[in-house]
Design a protein around this motif. Structure first.
Motif, PDB file in Angstrom:
ATOM      1  N   ALA A 264       0.834  -1.206   0.000  1.00  0.00           N
ATOM      2  CA  ALA A 264       0.000   0.000   0.000  1.00  0.00           C
ATOM      3  C   ALA A 264       0.865   1.252   0.000  1.00  0.00           C
ATOM      4  N   SER A 267       2.540   1.783  -3.393  1.00  0.00           N
ATOM      5  CA  SER A 267       1.576   2.167  -4.431  1.00  0.00           C
ATOM      6  C   SER A 267       1.211   3.645  -4.313  1.00  0.00           C
ATOM      7  N   ALA A 268       1.520   4.248  -3.158  1.00  0.00           N
ATOM      8  CA  ALA A 268       1.190   5.656  -2.971  1.00  0.00           C
ATOM      9  C   ALA A 268       2.281   6.586  -3.480  1.00  0.00           C
ATOM     10  N   ARG A 281      -3.762   1.695  -7.288  1.00  0.00           N
ATOM     11  CA  ARG A 281      -3.463   2.422  -6.056  1.00  0.00           C
ATOM     12  C   ARG A 281      -4.223   1.728  -4.941  1.00  0.00           C
ATOM     13  N   VAL A 283      -5.720   1.882  -1.509  1.00  0.00           N
ATOM     14  CA  VAL A 283      -6.083   2.879  -0.503  1.00  0.00           C
ATOM     15  C   VAL A 283      -6.493   2.157   0.769  1.00  0.00           C
ATOM     16  N   GLN A 285      -8.149   1.671   4.368  1.00  0.00           N
ATOM     17  CA  GLN A 285      -9.324   2.196   5.050  1.00  0.00           C
ATOM     18  C   GLN A 285      -9.004   2.444   6.526  1.00  0.00           C
ATOM     19  N   ARG A 303      -6.776  -3.024   9.025  1.00  0.00           N
ATOM     20  CA  ARG A 303      -6.830  -2.214   7.810  1.00  0.00           C
ATOM     21  C   ARG A 303      -6.359  -2.987   6.578  1.00  0.00           C
TER      22      ARG A 303
END
Lengths: 333, 305
Positions: A264, A267-268, A281, A283, A285, A303
């Motif tokens: 994660a 990917s950001a 991407r 995302v 939570q 998460r």
């Protein structure tokens, strides 16, 4: 890298951190009883080999800085071991601790708060030397300090000035000169550029890189900026909520992240070379859970997009999934 | 590489080679010198100090001998401020009184600052059990009923210590609590700065950290507090002497001189006996406060005059 070199590296672990824990007690109620603990660092393990840079990334409050401060023993860890040059320094005190600090120095995050406003720059930089070598000749000391100032890219006149007369980047150079003064083996750089302008950041990073070769330094580089860490580090440890979730060399982390959290994160990162392409991407939570009351099992399962049922009951440990790539996730068991 | 100069050093001749930058102290001194009110106050205090210190050389009148022939004379060429009800020269007593009052003020302030800073900084830096112990002790001192203890301690110390020093010791013992608390609170906030962590990591010992890193940075508050303390101590001396619990009556002090006005006749008909000490006292307190205000402003980096 040849196999003999690899072996050589492995036998030269400068720093080993084993299951380090730093729990801050929470007091309240009658008589200020201890009613809980903030588990800022909850079982962190990694090793740093001589001459390399280990980057430590993670979001705010995940325990990066606390880890750094525990190693230098600015905080006394509540559990685990810190082994520096094959010596357990977790519980040393007094004179021995002071001697060890000669070999481990720190560059601090805030260039404004980390320099004493009442001291001349020359005094700031010469103080560490003065502390350990009391009888040093004054003239020699002064030349040495001036050399250091020049080396980190400051003019010699800086010696007679006060910290408030310098910009953020220059102040950080003063902080670096101070950390270098004792010729340490390990420098813990605690987000050294996060408070600086982007244009100045790269200058300071390049300086750190040059100094590493010149003074034979080993860095523990703490940051939250992924591109900065990629630029600086040989290997990278990813932290989440007081735990290390993945450690690997930087190429593995960036090209083939294995832990869902690392995936994660990576990917950001915006990638200019893939402009226009549609990127996947991930995302996340929700928010980071409170370190005072971390989730059971895997700290990330609340998460995690790939969480399984058993994630909430089993706490994964770091395992070598690929050569040199350690991941704490039951998906790879 | 651009070096940010401060405004002052640019106006000076910038042609000189590597010159030392002004320390924060030097800049504060400069700012203070520009403050007219504070400078006038300072000169007044200095003149007063010199006059009092040189009193034996300025006037030759006997300060303690009662002179029945010269009782309660109005001001004249011989007695500038007249004489009091015992026939002693008021001007002479005023100068000698200044000696005592200033001595009490300065000594008390010095002792209180020393004890208060020591206890406050140790408590603030080490925290934990040391802090709790020292601060409970401070609370204990602060909770003493002031007047009662001054009277009791005065009686106990009388004979052990001589003259004014009884009062100095008593005032100092009872007065350091506030300074200790102030210094502690300042140190508590100052020690959270990263440069304190840095000084630990470069091998400074606790004593050095307190003396070289923490105290210079809390000193500004302490200095301002000191001026207030100085004024308070002079007032305390006068007040106690007026009530008869301060300096022994045969020693002239401004408070003792004011005590004469307790007689209604003196208060109504002989202003020369009590107006001069009252006036000098007021001016002294005022100028100390102006100086304190000036120092505060000079040490505040945000104020420009």
């Amino acid at each position: 890298m040849s196999i003999t070199q690899m072996k050589d590296f492995q036998t030269h672990n400068l720093l080993e951190v084993e299951n380090l824990q730093m729990h801050f007690p929470v007091k309240g109620g009658f008589f200020r009883r201890t009613i809980g603990a903030v588990k800022a660092v909850d079982g962190v393990s990694f090793t740093i080999r001589k001459g390399e840079t280990l980057g430590l990334v993670g979001e705010s409050g995940c325990g990066k800085s606390t880890t750094g401060r525990s190693i230098l023993r600015l905080l006394t860890p509540t559990g685990g071991k810190v082994i520096f040059e094959n010596e357990d320094i977790t519980n040393v005190n007094g004179k021995r601790l002071r001697d060890i600090r000669q070999d481990i120095q720190m560059v601090f995050q805030d260039p404004y708060a980390s320099l004493n406003p009442m001291q001349m720059v020359g005094d700031i930089v010469s103080e560490p030397i003065h502390n350990y070598y009391k009888n040093k000749n004054k003239e020699e000391l002064k030349t040495e300090v001036m050399d250091l100032l020049t080396r980190v890219g400051l003019p010699e006149e800086a010696y007679y000035k006060y910290a408030h007369e310098f910009s953020g980047g220059q102040r950080q150079r003063i902080g670096i000169a101070r950390a270098l003064a004792l010729k340490p083996k390990l420098i813990i750089a605690d987000e050294p550029v996060s408070a600086l302008d982007v244009s100045v950041q790269s200058q300071v990073l390049n300086l750190l890189n040059e100094l590493q070769d010149e003074f034979d330094l080993t860095y523990l580089f703490i940051a939250h900026d992924l591109s900065v860490v990629k630029h600086m580090s040989d290997r990278i440890g990813v932290m989440y909520l007081g735990n290390i979730v993945e450690v690997a060399d930087k190429h593995s982390i960036y090209d083939n992240p294995m832990h869902p959290y690392t995936q994660a994160l990576i990917s950001a990162v915006p990638d200019a070379s893939k402009m226009g392409e549609k990127r996947e991407r991930i995302v996340l939570q929700g928010d980071v859970p409170s370190p005072e009351n971390p989730p059971s099992g895997c700290p990330f399962h609340t998460r995690c997009p790939k969480a399984l049922d058993r994630c909430s009951s089993i706490k994964p440990t770091l395992k070598e999934v690929k050569p040199g790539q350690h991941v704490a996730c039951i998906l790879y068991d | 590489m651009e070096v940010v100069h401060n405004k002052n050093s640019q106006t000076e001749n910038s042609t000189t080679k590597p010159q030392k930058s002004m320390s924060p102290w030097a800049m504060a001194r400069r700012k203070f010198m520009k403050n007219k009110l504070a400078m006038i106050s300072l000169s007044y205090l200095i003149v007063l100090g010199i006059l009092s210190f040189l009193a034996p050389y300025i006037t030759t009148a006997d300060i303690s001998r009662v002179n029945i022939g010269d009782m309660s004379l109005a001001p004249s060429a011989e007695h500038w401020f007249g004489t009091d009800t015992s026939g002693r020269d008021v001007f002479t007593r005023l100068l000698y009184g200044g000696r005592v009052s200033l001595l009490v003020g300065i000594s008390c302030t010095a002792i209180i600052l020393f004890i208060g800073t020591l206890i406050g900084s140790v408590a603030g830096y080490f925290g934990g059990a040391v802090d709790s112990m020292l601060m409970r002790f401070t609370d204990f001192i602060l909770n003493f009923p002031f007047l009662v203890f001054v009277i009791v301690l005065n009686a106990i110390l009388f004979g052990i210590v001589s003259g004014v020093w009884v009062l100095i010791v008593v005032l100092s013992i009872l007065g350091w609590g506030g300074v200790a608390r102030l210094v502690r609170s300042k140190i508590l906030s100052e020690k959270e700065n990263e440069y304190i962590l840095a000084s630990i990591s470069i091998g400074c010992k606790p004593g050095k950290i307190i003396l070289k890193h923490l105290l210079p940075n809390v000193l500004t508050t302490v200095i301002v507090q000191a001026t207030i303390l100085f004024a308070t101590m002079i007032v305390a001396e006068s007040g106690l002497s007026y009530l008869g619990f301060g300096v022994p009556q045969e020693v002239p002090s401004w408070g003792n001189m004011l005590a004469a006005s307790q007689q209604p006749e003196v208060l109504q008909n002989m202003p020369w006996i009590w107006v001069p000490p009252a006036l000098v006292l007021i001016l002294t307190i005022l100028s100390i406060n102006f100086i304190g205000e000036g120092i505060k402003e000079a040490l505040n980096p945000k104020s420009y005059r």
